[in-house]
Design an enzyme around this catalytic site. Structure first.
Site, PDB file in Angstrom:
ATOM      1  N   LYS A 283       0.817  -1.213   0.000  1.00 19.10           N
ATOM      2  CA  LYS A 283       0.000   0.000   0.000  1.00 19.10           C
ATOM      3  C   LYS A 283       0.857   1.271   0.000  1.00 19.10           C
ATOM      4  O   LYS A 283       0.393   2.322  -0.404  1.00 19.10           O
ATOM      5  CB  LYS A 283      -0.954  -0.016   1.181  1.00 19.10           C
ATOM      6  CG  LYS A 283      -2.025  -1.103   1.020  1.00 19.10           C
ATOM      7  CD  LYS A 283      -3.089  -1.034   2.080  1.00 19.10           C
ATOM      8  CE  LYS A 283      -4.213  -2.025   1.805  1.00 19.10           C
ATOM      9  NZ  LYS A 283      -3.793  -3.435   2.055  1.00 19.10           N
TER      10      LYS A 283
HETATM   11  C1  LIG Z   1      -4.407  -4.524   1.422  1.00 17.07           C
HETATM   12  C2  LIG Z   1      -3.693  -5.834   1.338  1.00 17.07           C
HETATM   13  C3  LIG Z   1      -4.115  -6.860   0.461  1.00 17.07           C
HETATM   14  C4  LIG Z   1      -5.366  -6.735  -0.396  1.00 17.07           C
HETATM   15  O1  LIG Z   1      -5.250  -5.809  -1.438  1.00 17.07           O
HETATM   16  P1  LIG Z   1      -6.547  -5.224  -2.183  1.00 17.07           P
HETATM   17  O2  LIG Z   1      -6.058  -4.127  -3.031  1.00 17.07           O
HETATM   18  O3  LIG Z   1      -7.451  -4.758  -1.084  1.00 17.07           O
HETATM   19  O4  LIG Z   1      -7.155  -6.350  -2.967  1.00 17.07           O
HETATM   20  C5  LIG Z   1      -3.360  -8.018   0.391  1.00 17.07           C
HETATM   21  N1  LIG Z   1      -2.257  -8.183   1.149  1.00 17.07           N
HETATM   22  C6  LIG Z   1      -1.817  -7.224   2.009  1.00 17.07           C
HETATM   23  C7  LIG Z   1      -0.604  -7.492   2.829  1.00 17.07           C
HETATM   24  C8  LIG Z   1      -2.516  -6.019   2.132  1.00 17.07           C
HETATM   25  O5  LIG Z   1      -2.080  -5.083   2.994  1.00 17.07           O
END
Ligand SMILES: *Cc1c(COP(=O)(O)O)cnc(C)c1O
Length: 474
Positions: free
Chosen positions: A114
Site C-alpha cells: 500500500k
Molecule cells: C491490502 C492488502 C491486500 C489486499 O489488497 P486489495 O487491493 O485490497 O485487494 C493483500 N495483502 C496485504 C498485505 C494487504 O495489505
C-alpha cells in the site's frame, strides 16, 4: 481528462477526485476513457526508464490539471531509492529456475504494497491542498496495513492531519509499534476500546454529521481512491519490462486480493495495452471473489460472517473496487452498474452471468487458499529457494502454483508480494520455525516511545478529541 462516477455523475478533473471519497451518487470515480498508451514501441523505449519516469509516462495521461514539471517532481519524490530502499523500487526476482517470479512491492516505509500508492497520494494531496489553500483532516479506521501506510505517507505534511482509529490491543505487536511510535505532530493514533468494526462505525458516525465534517475538513484516503489504482498500475508495467521479453510476449499475474484494488490496477494496465494473458485473484478463506468469478453470482458477505484468518489484510466480505471492473466490462454502462449495486446494497445477490463471456475474455480467473496451504507454501518456498514470504504472498503463490498445474505453459507467472514476512512474524514462525529478519530501522520498534490516545467506543468522545487537537494546531 474528465472523470465520472461508475453510476453516472460528472466529477471534474484529477485534482477534484483526488480529494473526494465516494461520488455523490454513491459510485466510484473513473476516467472518461482508458487510453491505449502501451504499445510495442513504448515498451521498447521505457525499458531504460527509472520507476519515477515510467510512472510519469503512464500517469500524465490521466492527470492534466497538474503542470508536467510539478507532476514529475511529485513522482520523483514519491519513488525515490531513499523511500523504497531499492533503486528498482519494485524489484522482480525469480524463484529458482521456475517460471514463477515475485514482484517485490513491500520495501517501502510500512513494509506493505500500500506504500506505493500512498506515497504518491501524500505528495499529490499536499500539492493540491497548497494550490487551493485548503486543509484536510483524514479520518480512518485500520486493522493494520492501511493505517500505517497512510500515516507514513502523511507524516510531517503541511495542511494534513491524520486521525487513525485502531482497535485497542488487537493489532499485532509489530503493527501497533509501527504506528504508535510515530512522533509527528500531525499524526494522531487513537486506540478505541472495541473491535475493528466499532472503529469503522465511529468513522461512519462522524461522517454522517455533515456540519461537523465540513467545519473540520474531514476526509479519507480509502482504497477506492482512483489515484491509488492508477499509481498501482505502474508496477505491472515495470515488472513486464524487467522480464525483457520478445515483442508481444504475454505474461500472467497472481494477486492476493481483498478490496480488489491491487488486481484491478492490473486490469487497467491490460486495458492500456500491456500484454497480459491472465489476472488471477487469490483469496483466503474469505472467498467471495473466488465464488463470484467462478459462478457469476455476486453477493457481499456481511461483516459478521467474515472469518478472522492468518492473512488478515484479505479478510474482507465486500470488494469495493469490484464495482469499477463490472462497470468496465459492461461497456462503461453506468445505468446497469447503478442498478446492480443498488440490489447489492440492499443485501441482494446479483447475477453476472450475462457478463460471463466478457469476464472470461478479460482474462480473469481465481483460486483460494487456507491456513494449511499458507503454511505449506511458506515452508516449501523457504526450503526450495531459501526465501521467506509473508502469509498474504503465500496465498498468491499457492494459487499461482495450482493454476499453473491446471494450465501448463511456458508463460512467466508474476506473483505480487504484498507484505514483508517481518510484518506477520507469528505465522512465518509457525510455518518455518524461524523469525523473519526485520529491516534495521524497525529493529527495536516495540521499545520505542508511543504516542497514542486511548478512547472509549463513543462518537462524542471522538468528536471532542478531534476538535480539541485541531484547536491546538491553530
Ligand atoms: C491490502 C492488502 C491486500 C489486499 O489488497 P486489495 O487491493 O485490497 O485487494 C493483500 N495483502 C496485504 C498485505 C494487504 O495489505
Amino acid at each position: 481528462m474528465q472523470y465520472q462516477s461508475t453510476r453516472g455523475a460528472s466529477l471534474g478533473r484529477f485534482s477534484d477526485i483526488l480529494l473526494q471519497g465516494l461520488a455523490p451518487d454513491g459510485g466510484l470515480a473513473m476516467p472518461e476513457h482508458i487510453p491505449t498508451i502501451i504499445t510495442a514501441k513504448n515498451l521498447h523505449e521505457w525499458k531504460t526508464y527509472n520507476y519515477a519516469d515510467l510512472a510519469f509516462a503512464v500517469m500524465r495521461h490521466y492527470i492534466d490539471d497538474i503542470p508536467e514539471n510539478d507532476l514529475r517532481r511529485i513522482l520523483h519524490r514519491s519513488y525515490h531509492e531513499s523511500v523504497f530502499h531499492s533503486e528498482a523500487i519494485t524489484p522482480l526476482t525469480r524463484l529458482g529456475d521456475s517460471h514463477t517470479y515475485i514482484l517485490e512491492l513491500s520495501n517501502g516505509p510500512s513494509l506493505a504494497f500500500k506504500d506505493i500508492a500512498m506515497q504518491f497520494l501524500g505528495n499529490a494531496m499536499e500539492y493540491v491542498l497548497e494550490a487551493r489553500d485548503q486543509r484536510l483532516n483524514i479520518l480512518g479506521a485500520t486493522s493494520g496495513d492501511t493505517g500505517s501506510a497512510a500515516e507514513y505517507a502523511m507524516r510531517g505534511k503541511a495542511r494534513i492531519n491524520v486521525f487513525m482509529l485502531s482497535p485497542h490491543g488487537r493489532m499485532s505487536p509489530f503493527q501497533q509499534a509501527q504506528m504508535y511510535s510515530l512522533q509527528d505532530a500531525n499524526i494522531h493514533n487513537i486506540a478505541i476500546e472495541g473491535v475493528f468494526d466499532d472503529c469503522q462505525d465511529l468513522v461512519k458516525a462522524v461522517n454522517a454529521d455533515a456540519a461537523y465534517k465540513s467545519r473540520h475538513h474531514i476526509g479519507a484516503v480509502n482504497s477506492i481512491n482512483w489515484a491509488r489504482v492508477l499509481a498501482q498500475s505502474v508496477y505491472y508495467i515495470k515488472a513486464y519490462l524487467a522480464l525483457d521479453l520478445p515483442e508481444g510476449a504475454e505474461v500472467d499475474y497472481t494477486v492476493p486480493s481483498g478490496n480488489f484494488g491491487n488486481i484491478y490496477a492490473g486490469y487497467i494496465a491490460k486495458r492500456m495495452g500491456l500484454p497480459i494473458a491472465h489476472l488471477i485473484v487469490a483469496t483466503n478463506e474469505n472467498d467471495v471473489l473466488y465464488h463470484t468469478l467462478r459462478s457469476g453470482e455476486y453477493r457481499a458477505r456481511p461483516a459478521a460472517d467474515v472469518a478472522k484468518t492468518s492473512s488478515p489484510s484479505m479478510d474482507i466480505g465486500k470488494a469495493s473496487n469490484f464495482e469499477r471492473y463490472i462497470y468496465n466490462i459492461s461497456g462503461d454502462d453506468s445505468a446497469q452498474t447503478a442498478a446492480l449495486w443498488h440490489t447489492l446494497e440492499a443485501g441482494g445477490t446479483v447475477s453476472l452471468k450475462a457478463l460471463g463471456e466478457r469476464i472470461r475474455a478479460s482474462g480473469f480467473d481465481a483460486g483460494r487458499s487456507s491456513h494449511a496451504d499458507r503454511l505449506t507454501t511458506i515452508r516449501d518456498v523457504y526450503e526450495k529457494y531459501g526465501r521467506l514470504i509473508d502469509p498474504h504472498t503465500a496465498d498468491g503463490v499457492h494459487v499461482a502454483r495450482q493454476w499453473q498445474a491446471a494450465h501448463p505453459s511456458e508463460r512467466p507467472m508474476i506473483c505480487l508480494e504484498t507484505a514483508l514476512p517481518a510484518k506477520f512474524e507469528e505465522t512465518v514462525q509457525e510455518a518455518t520455525g524461524i523469525t523473519a529478519p526485520r529491516p534495521e530501522r524497525f529493529r527495536d520498534i516495540e521499545q520505542a516511545p508511543r504516542r497514542v490516545e486511548i478512547l472509549p467506543n463513543d462518537v462524542t468522545a471522538l468528536k471532542d478529541y478531534i476538535a480539541r487537537s485541531l484547536a491546538q494546531h491553530q
